[in-house]
Motif scaffolding. Structure first.
Motif, PDB file in Angstrom:
ATOM      1  N   SER A 417      13.861  27.869   9.918  1.00 24.96           N
ATOM      2  CA  SER A 417      14.158  27.445  11.283  1.00 24.96           C
ATOM      3  C   SER A 417      13.401  26.177  11.641  1.00 24.96           C
ATOM      4  O   SER A 417      13.984  25.201  12.121  1.00 24.96           O
ATOM      5  CB  SER A 417      13.805  28.564  12.265  1.00 24.96           C
ATOM      6  N   LYS A 418      12.077  26.161  11.386  1.00 23.79           N
ATOM      7  CA  LYS A 418      11.249  25.004  11.744  1.00 23.79           C
ATOM      8  C   LYS A 418      10.143  24.834  10.709  1.00 23.79           C
ATOM      9  O   LYS A 418       9.600  25.818  10.203  1.00 23.79           O
ATOM     10  CB  LYS A 418      10.627  25.169  13.135  1.00 23.79           C
ATOM     11  N   THR A 419       9.806  23.578  10.434  1.00 25.13           N
ATOM     12  CA  THR A 419       8.677  23.247   9.562  1.00 25.13           C
ATOM     13  C   THR A 419       7.759  22.276  10.291  1.00 25.13           C
ATOM     14  O   THR A 419       8.205  21.217  10.751  1.00 25.13           O
ATOM     15  CB  THR A 419       9.149  22.600   8.240  1.00 25.13           C
ATOM     16  N   PHE A 420       6.495  22.661  10.416  1.00 22.15           N
ATOM     17  CA  PHE A 420       5.472  21.813  11.036  1.00 22.15           C
ATOM     18  C   PHE A 420       4.560  21.257   9.941  1.00 22.15           C
ATOM     19  O   PHE A 420       4.075  22.008   9.087  1.00 22.15           O
ATOM     20  CB  PHE A 420       4.610  22.618  12.014  1.00 22.15           C
ATOM     21  N   VAL A 421       4.320  19.963   9.966  1.00 17.10           N
ATOM     22  CA  VAL A 421       3.375  19.329   9.048  1.00 17.10           C
ATOM     23  C   VAL A 421       2.312  18.637   9.889  1.00 17.10           C
ATOM     24  O   VAL A 421       2.628  17.756  10.703  1.00 17.10           O
ATOM     25  CB  VAL A 421       4.091  18.323   8.116  1.00 17.10           C
TER      26      VAL A 421
END
Length: 444
Positions: A417-421
């Motif tokens: 759904s979402k990827t945070f870096v």
């Protein structure tokens, strides 16, 4: 500094699975809250993660992004975006590019390329050769993830086969030595025996030529050298049950000799050559179902410490031929985490083990600073995944530059759904931020 609340998620971290929330403040994780706990201060944005699992971003310590010099196959931009879409937030790139990363200058140039192009966090291995062992002592242990050693020939022709050179390499660095182990003499004998002068063979001969014996003998030698020199050895892409005899199931922090399994060897077996052919040709070869199942079991017993991809894109035109002519390697990074979550659905390994082998263990093994765990003060490298009733991998969803995947046609029951870096929302429901660049990893 912007505060983001990821609320009502199922958090999977450090052997636990619990309902909770995580507060991000800028680049870092500020708070990890269990259900019912409120943030210490108001947040600027709230993301409702109901029904989603929040995991630390996967760390893929074994990729070939083909940049520089082989960018007709893939490049850092395309492959790092594929990584982000798959929930992989950090990668470590191998040295068999053009030029090879076997000098300090080539290493600096490649790191500069990653800084300019990579959507996710990154590091690069230094490649060992028969003659460059004197350079190992000059490597910055805070910037270089490890030394890559080809004890078997593969793409790039970086084979190190002299006993004296091997001793100099094993004795010449405190960095992890990431070894590709296949015995070249056995492979050559098998090729001569089965090819008998033919210029190619059916793909079914690939695991016969690059045999269980070839893998075991080379891995045995690497383990022997590591014990002799007290080197830090990490054997890559274990592909046989017999090799597992050379490792032990102690906690990772107590080991000096460790092992990796790759997604391809965990998902496929030699029966799949009938339908996928050379699309699943890789080195070491994918072998029998019994070997595949032994690798899966070893993930839960501690004999295998990490999961990576050996993501190695080629054009389909380069995969034409058979066991001798088709090139080895396949693109898998976009579906590596999802593929392992499928194994969790099937009861092969708990979701907590997926997180351990793909996030915690790489961070621990390589001693990566403040990554790989959902902990206050750590970099906010996170992925939200959602169970799905089933969707099919098709060509139009692929981000790798080569334009194909061995998983095309397979139905998956999870989605990213979402990827945070570093606290930045890099990927959300099919949309990527093309402008964001990840950070260089720091070690030790």
């Amino acid at each position: 500094m912007k505060r983001i609340l990821i609320d009502h998620a199922i958090v999977v971290n450090e052997g636990r699975k619990f309902k909770g929330s995580v507060v991000l403040e800028g680049e870092i994780i500020k708070e990890v809250l269990t259900e019912g706990e409120a943030p210490a201060a108001p947040c600027d944005e709230t993301i409702d993660a109901t029904g989603c699992y929040l995991l630390p971003g996967a760390i893929d310590a074994h990729v070939h992004f083909r940049d520089p010099g082989l960018t007709h196959k893939a490049d850092i931009i395309t492959e790092s975006q594929a990584a982000a879409a798959g929930g992989v937030t950090s990668v470590m790139d191998m040295p068999n590019t053009n030029p090879q990363t076997t000098t300090l200058d080539a290493l600096e140039e490649k790191l500069a390329l990653f800084a300019a192009k990579s959507a996710v966090n990154y590091s690069c291995y230094f490649g060992a050769t028969n003659n460059n062992y004197t350079e190992l002592s000059k490597l910055d242990e805070h910037r270089v993830c490890g030394v890559k050693l080809f004890m078997g020939s593969s793409t790039g022709n970086m084979l190190v086969d002299r006993r004296e050179s091997l001793l100099n390499i094993f004795g010449g660095t405190h960095l992890p030595i990431a070894a590709h182990c296949e015995d070249q003499a056995i492979i050559s004998q098998n090729t001569k025996k089965y090819a008998a002068g033919a210029d190619d063979l059916p793909i079914s001969f690939h695991p016969v030529i690059r045999s269980e014996e070839a893998c075991y003998e080379s891995t045995r030698q690497a383990v022997e050298l590591a014990r002799q020199t007290n080197a830090r050895l990490h054997v890559l892409h274990i592909s046989t049950a017999k090799e597992l005899e050379l490792f032990d199931g102690r906690p990772l922090t107590e080991k000096h000799i460790t092992s990796e399994a790759c997604v391809s060897h965990l998902l496929f077996c030699d029966d799949d050559y009938k339908t996928l052919g050379t699309r699943i040709k890789c080195n070491p070869a994918i072998k029998s179902e019994e070997n595949r199942d032994a690798l899966r079991k070893a993930l839960t017993t501690g004999l295998i410490d990490t999961i990576a991809t050996d993501h190695a894109p080629h054009l389909l035109s380069e995969k034409e031929g058979g066991a001798l002519k088709a090139v080895s390697g396949m693109p898998t990074i976009q579906f590596s985490l999802l593929g392992m979550l499928e194994l969790s659905n099937e009861g092969v390994l708990p979701i907590e083990t997926v997180v351990e082998k793909m996030s915690h263990a790489p961070a621990t093994l390589y001693d990566i600073r403040r990554r790989g765990f959902i902990r206050p003060g750590y970099q906010a490298d996170l992925v939200l995944v959602r169970p799905h009733q089933g969707w099919k991998v098709t060509t139009n969803c692929l981000l790798s530059k080569c334009g194909w995947s061995p998983l095309e046609g397979r139905t998956l029951h999870w989605e990213v759904s979402k990827t945070f870096v570093n606290g930045h929302l890099l990927y959300a429901n099919g949309t990527l931020d093309d402008n964001y660049r990840g950070q260089e990893l720091r070690f030790r």
